[in-house]
Design a protein around this motif. Sequence first.
Motif, mmCIF file in Angstrom:
data_model
loop_
_atom_site.group_PDB
_atom_site.id
_atom_site.type_symbol
_atom_site.label_atom_id
_atom_site.label_comp_id
_atom_site.label_asym_id
_atom_site.label_seq_id
_atom_site.Cartn_x
_atom_site.Cartn_y
_atom_site.Cartn_z
ATOM 1 N N LYS A 59 0.823 -1.214 0.000
ATOM 2 C CA LYS A 59 0.000 0.000 0.000
ATOM 3 C C LYS A 59 0.853 1.258 0.000
ATOM 4 C CE LYS A 59 -0.967 0.636 4.903
ATOM 5 N NZ LYS A 59 -1.902 0.392 5.975
ATOM 6 N N THR A 68 -3.831 7.142 -5.213
ATOM 7 C CA THR A 68 -4.540 7.504 -3.984
ATOM 8 C C THR A 68 -5.712 6.566 -3.724
ATOM 9 O OG1 THR A 68 -3.934 9.792 -4.419
ATOM 10 C CG2 THR A 68 -5.622 9.427 -2.759
ATOM 11 N N GLY A 69 -6.491 6.308 -4.751
ATOM 12 C CA GLY A 69 -7.618 5.384 -4.603
ATOM 13 C C GLY A 69 -7.155 3.979 -4.287
ATOM 14 N N TYR A 71 -4.391 3.186 -2.775
ATOM 15 C CA TYR A 71 -3.892 3.226 -1.401
ATOM 16 C C TYR A 71 -5.052 3.063 -0.419
ATOM 17 C CZ TYR A 71 -1.620 5.000 2.834
ATOM 18 O OH TYR A 71 -1.150 5.145 4.110
ATOM 19 N N LYS A 72 -6.128 3.806 -0.651
ATOM 20 C CA LYS A 72 -7.299 3.729 0.230
ATOM 21 C C LYS A 72 -7.927 2.339 0.190
ATOM 22 C CE LYS A 72 -8.390 8.634 0.015
ATOM 23 N NZ LYS A 72 -9.295 9.657 -0.506
ATOM 24 N N ILE A 75 -5.824 -0.042 2.238
ATOM 25 C CA ILE A 75 -6.056 0.104 3.682
ATOM 26 C C ILE A 75 -7.261 -0.740 4.097
ATOM 27 C CG2 ILE A 75 -6.813 1.709 5.487
ATOM 28 C CD1 ILE A 75 -5.157 3.878 4.012
ATOM 29 N N LYS A 76 -8.354 -0.606 3.366
ATOM 30 C CA LYS A 76 -9.583 -1.349 3.661
ATOM 31 C C LYS A 76 -9.350 -2.848 3.493
ATOM 32 C CE LYS A 76 -14.186 -2.034 3.921
ATOM 33 N NZ LYS A 76 -14.348 -3.065 4.922
#
Length: 107
Positions: A59, A68-69, A71-72, A75-76
């Motif tokens: 990540k 960015t998307g 990466y998010k 995380i999830k």
Amino acid sequence: MTEQPNLDYIKEISGGNEDFEKKFLTIIQTEFPKEKNDYLENLESENLEESAKIVHKIKHKLGILGLTGGYKLAIKYEEDLKYGDTKLKDEFKQILQSVEEFILKIA
């Protein structure tokens, strides 16, 4: 996913230092393929805890490459894997594929 990997962040933090950029890219080019393979092997073996650890490593590379998307999502997905949930694996695999293609282009 329309988001594509890029070098903008690396160029920004390098301050124009090409040696720094090359070293940073070499690290990504070296580590990412191994991490991707390790992730896929652990996922296939249903070792989700280890898969989550590898997603954690990946990540950060996604963020560095301007995803960015991605990466998010990572995380999830990392959190989901800790609870045995793999529903985001196909989306994550697409992100991994786009990074792999990008790495091949800049090699």
